[in-house]
Enzyme design. Structure first.
Site, mmCIF file in Angstrom:
data_model
loop_
_atom_site.group_PDB
_atom_site.id
_atom_site.type_symbol
_atom_site.label_atom_id
_atom_site.label_comp_id
_atom_site.label_asym_id
_atom_site.label_seq_id
_atom_site.Cartn_x
_atom_site.Cartn_y
_atom_site.Cartn_z
ATOM 1 N N GLU A 1 62.248 27.120 54.131
ATOM 2 C CA GLU A 1 63.685 27.243 54.421
ATOM 3 C C GLU A 1 64.563 26.989 53.195
ATOM 4 O O GLU A 1 65.434 26.119 53.195
ATOM 5 C CB GLU A 1 64.091 26.277 55.534
ATOM 6 C CG GLU A 1 63.343 26.521 56.816
ATOM 7 C CD GLU A 1 63.773 25.665 57.984
ATOM 8 O OE1 GLU A 1 63.669 26.111 59.125
ATOM 9 O OE2 GLU A 1 64.209 24.529 57.766
ATOM 10 N N GLU B 1 58.140 29.486 62.634
ATOM 11 C CA GLU B 1 58.669 28.316 63.349
ATOM 12 C C GLU B 1 59.568 28.793 64.469
ATOM 13 O O GLU B 1 60.490 29.587 64.254
ATOM 14 C CB GLU B 1 59.515 27.425 62.440
ATOM 15 C CG GLU B 1 58.722 26.483 61.584
ATOM 16 C CD GLU B 1 59.599 25.515 60.808
ATOM 17 O OE1 GLU B 1 60.603 25.036 61.359
ATOM 18 O OE2 GLU B 1 59.265 25.255 59.641
#
Ligand code: BG6
Length: 472
Positions: free
Chosen positions: A174, A368
């Site tokens: 991320e 995710e």
């Protein structure tokens, strides 16, 4: 014809620092998370480990010693892949050693071998919010170019050691969360006025782009068949304008670009045109090495891995709020929220898959997605969590629809298939798992594992290769 292709990767994802514990075992050095109490996502941290203080990640769920049992449970669900990260400071305790810590390397040898034995492809995040603390203290994190070469050394070590068994890699977890949680994503403590803060964020991201390109270059040389991906949070790219006021619509697009700049650079190999204006308006120029842009151009990544938990809504003039789930503006009145205020939106996931397909035309991996909620253990030990099963089915169905739309989705790994420490809050009570871990927010508990009802739900989904979400 089935919806999900043959060989689709089904599994779960964790990060070393949220699961392993053993924070000093076998020569490991401290990482960023080891000085945080209420989650690395908060950006508040101690300067050093304070004696007698409780740090939730120091033990976490002791995956370091229990991974045989835990992976066995994952294999019972039918996982054919498992995503985790390699704790950089287990191999390079301060990030600057010239030779890696052999004990740390051996741990991952066995971890990956165990996955393979159980029929799971390891999917590895090279850096998941766990930069060695010493690199934060000495250099101030990713705003400093020294980290590029140190990261490259780390990459070359793990590519050489694990290249035969690990075929799926993502360089940084991320990266776009540098905007919202800079300590976690880029090991930086933001300082100064808005212009200076913006400069720090884009400088850190730039240095990580170069590190990504160097990792791809090393991978091509050391493991030519490996799949190299980037990893972004797309929760904050699924941003709806709060109204059809042009300012809301345009602002939502700009918010999306804050995420997609990372993919534009690393997948397309060049800064997009809009970047120039962002830098100019904040009165800075990026510091670059003479070869940076060439490297970025020559070594783009191959797939886009992403997290998706929720969508966001942008209203002009409303301040943005950010956490591990990304940035959000106003609450969306059409969506329900979790106990932690994360708004549930499966259609947003289908939208993101389509957007990635249209924009990059590359393989994508949903690495995710999950629901953090409180669980109650019944008197007989059972744990009924229908909300988690519903969330799972709805999101798998959304992915199926995206595949029917033509999206090239490689796989799906549920976040936290076993309860782990929350990155955003440091809590154990924000549980994602299909497997429950007996531990509370103060660190009490036996660490015993037990299966929740949702364990069966995911097992059935995998057993039918996703078909049952359309028929049941
Ligand atoms: C993602 C991170 O942002 O969200 C994970 O990659 C994190 O590390 C996950 O755990 C869920 O967030 P949280 O705060 O609920 O743990």
């Amino acid at each position: 014809m089935t919806v999900f292709p043959k060989g689709f990767l089904w599994g779960g994802a964790i990060a070393a620092n949220q699961a392993e514990g053993a924070w000093q075992a076998d020569g490991k050095g401290p990482s960023l998370v080891d000085v945080t109490e209420h989650g690395i996502g908060k950006s508040e941290h101690d300067d050093a480990v304070l004696p007698g203080k409780y740090y939730p990640n120091h033990e976490a769920i002791d995956f370091y010693h229990k991974y045989h049992e835990d992976l066995q449970a994952m294999s019972e669900m039918g996982f054919n892949c498992f995503r985790t990260s390699i704790a950089w400071s287990r191999l390079y305790p301060t990030g600057e050693e010239t030779t890696p810590n052999e004990a740390g390397l051996r741990y991952y040898d066995d971890l990956f071998a165990t996955m393979k034995k159980l029929g799971m492809e390891p999917v590895v995040t090279i850096s998941h919010y766990e930069t060695p603390l010493a690199l934060h203290d000495k250099y101030g994190g990713w705003t400093d170019r020294h980290l590029i070469d140190l990261y490259e050394r780390f990459c070359r070590t793990i590519f050489t050691r694990y290249g035969d068994v690990v075929h799926y890699w993502m360089t940084f977890n991320e990266m776009n969360n540098t905007h919202t949680i800079p300590y976690a994503a880029a090991a930086i403590d933001l300082t100064g006025d808005t212009d200076h803060r913006t400069q720090q964020i884009y400088q850190a991201e730039h240095n990580m782009y170069v590190a990504n390109a160097k990792a791809v270059k090393s991978a091509r040389e050391l493991m030519p068949d490996a799949h190299m991906g980037i990893m972004l949070s797309l929760s904050q790219a699924a941003v709806y304008p709060a109204t059809c006021a042009p300012e809301d619509v345009f602002g939502a697009m700009q918010m999306q670009r804050r995420t997609f700049i990372s993919a534009d650079v690393q997948l397309r190999g060049a800064y997009p045109a809009y970047a120039k204006r962002i830098f100019a308006e904040h009165h800075f120029e990026l510091e670059m090495g003479p070869d940076d842009l060439q490297l970025i151009h020559d070594y783009p990544s191959e797939f886009l891995g992403f997290s998706y938990y929720r969508s966001s809504t942008y209203a002009a003039g409303t301040p943005l709020y950010g956490d591990t789930g990304g940035a959000v503006g106003k609450p969306n009145p059409y969506l329900k929220a979790t106990d932690w205020g994360w708004q549930i939106d499966p259609l947003g996931l289908r939208w993101m898959c389509n957007l990635v397909q249209d924009r990059y035309n590359c393989p994508m991996f949903i690495v995710e997605n999950g629901l953090g909620m409180k669980d109650t253990v019944s008197a007989d030990g059972s744990i009924h969590d229908p909300a988690r099963s519903d969330y799972l089915k709805a999101h798998v169905q959304a992915i199926g629809e995206a595949i029917k739309d033509g999206c090239n989705v490689m796989g799906y790994t549920w976040w936290g298939p076993i309860d782990i420490v929350s990155a955003g809050t440091g809590q154990m009570s924000k549980r994602y798992g299909f497997v429950y871990v007996d531990k509370d927010d103060e660190g009490h508990g036996t660490l015993a594992r037990s299966k929740k009802d949702s364990f069966k739900t995911y097992r059935q989904i995998i057993a039918t290769n996703g078909e049952n979400v359309f028929t049941d």
